[in-house]
Design a protein around this motif. Structure first.
Motif, short mmCIF file in Angstrom:
data_model
loop_
_atom_site.label_atom_id
_atom_site.label_comp_id
_atom_site.label_asym_id
_atom_site.label_seq_id
_atom_site.Cartn_x
_atom_site.Cartn_y
_atom_site.Cartn_z
N TYR A 43 9.60 8.87 8.15
CA TYR A 43 8.89 9.47 9.29
C TYR A 43 7.40 9.43 8.98
CZ TYR A 43 7.49 13.02 12.75
OH TYR A 43 6.90 13.69 13.78
N THR A 44 6.62 8.82 9.85
CA THR A 44 5.18 8.70 9.61
C THR A 44 4.43 9.25 10.80
OG1 THR A 44 5.70 6.64 8.48
CG2 THR A 44 3.38 7.08 8.86
N ALA A 45 3.60 10.27 10.54
CA ALA A 45 2.82 10.89 11.61
C ALA A 45 1.68 11.67 10.98
CB ALA A 45 3.70 11.82 12.45
N SER A 46 0.64 11.87 11.76
CA SER A 46 -0.49 12.64 11.21
C SER A 46 -0.34 14.12 11.54
CB SER A 46 -1.81 12.08 11.75
OG SER A 46 -1.78 12.12 13.14
N ASN A 90 2.46 14.80 7.72
CA ASN A 90 1.38 15.04 6.76
C ASN A 90 0.65 13.76 6.37
OD1 ASN A 90 -0.15 16.79 5.26
ND2 ASN A 90 1.15 16.63 3.43
N ASN A 91 0.67 12.78 7.28
CA ASN A 91 0.02 11.47 7.04
C ASN A 91 0.47 10.82 5.73
OD1 ASN A 91 -1.37 9.70 8.47
ND2 ASN A 91 -3.38 10.69 8.27
N TYR A 92 1.73 11.08 5.36
CA TYR A 92 2.25 10.53 4.10
C TYR A 92 2.70 9.08 4.30
CZ TYR A 92 5.17 9.44 0.14
OH TYR A 92 5.70 8.80 -0.95
N GLY A 93 2.39 8.26 3.33
CA GLY A 93 2.90 6.89 3.33
C GLY A 93 2.76 6.33 1.94
N LEU A 94 3.80 5.67 1.45
CA LEU A 94 3.72 5.09 0.12
C LEU A 94 2.76 3.89 0.18
CD1 LEU A 94 5.00 5.69 -2.64
CD2 LEU A 94 6.75 4.00 -2.11
N HIS A 132 4.90 -4.34 0.17
CA HIS A 132 4.78 -3.70 1.48
C HIS A 132 4.31 -2.26 1.34
CE1 HIS A 132 8.81 -2.73 0.03
NE2 HIS A 132 8.81 -1.67 0.83
N LYS A 133 3.88 -1.70 2.44
CA LYS A 133 3.44 -0.29 2.43
C LYS A 133 3.62 0.29 3.83
CE LYS A 133 -1.17 0.50 2.77
NZ LYS A 133 -2.63 0.35 2.52
N THR A 134 3.62 1.61 3.88
CA THR A 134 3.60 2.29 5.18
C THR A 134 2.18 2.22 5.71
OG1 THR A 134 5.32 3.83 4.50
CG2 THR A 134 3.93 4.53 6.32
N ARG A 135 2.03 1.87 7.00
CA ARG A 135 0.69 1.94 7.60
C ARG A 135 0.56 3.31 8.26
NH1 ARG A 135 0.62 -1.87 11.86
NH2 ARG A 135 1.01 -0.16 13.29
#
Ligand code: AKG
Length: 235
Positions: free
Chosen positions: A95-98, A103-107, A189-192
């Motif tokens: 789950y990706t969200a600001s 919490n704006n988390y992304g690996l 790869h990474k979460t944007r």
């Protein structure tokens, strides 16, 4: 059964391929509707509760069926030559969200192989419950990066994070809900993450080939273990 068709990529050369099939996508649209009605409807102001709810989507029977679908299993065989597919990890939600929950988390840039260590036919099947474009939260990949094997990096609790985070020629993946991205475990790869409003919810699951001779010689080891928290009942 309809076969999945390639809409982007080339697994051997670029380390990824995006597959599509209308019945599979229709199933994901139904999952998204259910998520919005039942799961989001249970959100509160408590981000911990909300994250628990998001994680539960991985246990939803429709999601489990999605990752066991004939179409996906057929594609693993047809496009990657996986003879006897086994799921070697749980379904994972991203789950990706600001907002407070995301919490704006992304690996950052990472590779999945050190978190697998399984067969030489291993693959990550990744999908999103909603459409993903070039803007907002998404997934960034580095096509062809798998050909260099394991890049210099550090094993962390969250994954194998690369030393180099300034990588050229990255691609922002564009997929419709329910299209499936198959990634090599060596694909960088990474979460944007994004400051824009809105969320993305992607799901991934790892597959291996039980018929892999190299894995057989390594006694079918796997990085994944089942953990049970014996204290949760006290909460
Ligand atoms: O979907 C995402 O944001 C990240 C997915 C990912 O990094 C993974 O599956 O290893």
């Amino acid at each position: 059964m309809q076969s999945m068709r390639i809409v982007d990529g080339n697994f051997k050369r670029l380390g990824y391929v995006v597959l599509a099939c209308e019945p599979v996508q229709a199933r994901m649209r139904a999952i998204k509707a259910r998520f919005e009605q039942r799961f989001l409807g249970q959100f509160s102001t408590d981000p911990v509760r909300n994250r628990n709810i998001v994680k539960l989507l991985a246990e939803d029977i429709g999601v489990k069926r999605f990752f066991c679908s004939e179409e996906l299993v057929g594609a693993l065989h047809a496009h990657l030559g996986i003879a006897e597919p086994v799921q070697t990890g749980p379904i994972v939600t991203h789950y990706t969200a600001s907002d407070l929950t995301g919490n704006n988390y992304g690996l950052p840039y990472h590779q999945d192989w050190p978190s697998m260590g399984t067969s030489s036919k291993g693959v990550i099947a990744w999908t999103s419950i909603g459409d993903i474009g070039r803007k907002g939260p998404g997934l960034r990949i580095v096509p062809g990066s798998q050909s260099r094997g394991l890049w210099p990096g550090k094993q962390t609790d969250a994954g194998y994070v690369l030393d180099d985070q300034d990588i050229a020629n990255a691609l922002d993946v564009e997929v419709e809900a329910g299209q499936i991205l198959l990634m090599s475990p060596y694909l960088v790869h990474k979460t944007r993450t994004s400051a824009q409003a809105g969320w993305k919810l992607s799901l991934s699951c790892r597959f291996d080939d039980f018929a892999c001779e190299a894995w057989n010689r390594r006694n079918f080891v796997s990085a994944y273990k089942t953990a049970v928290d014996r204290n949760t009942y006290l909460v």
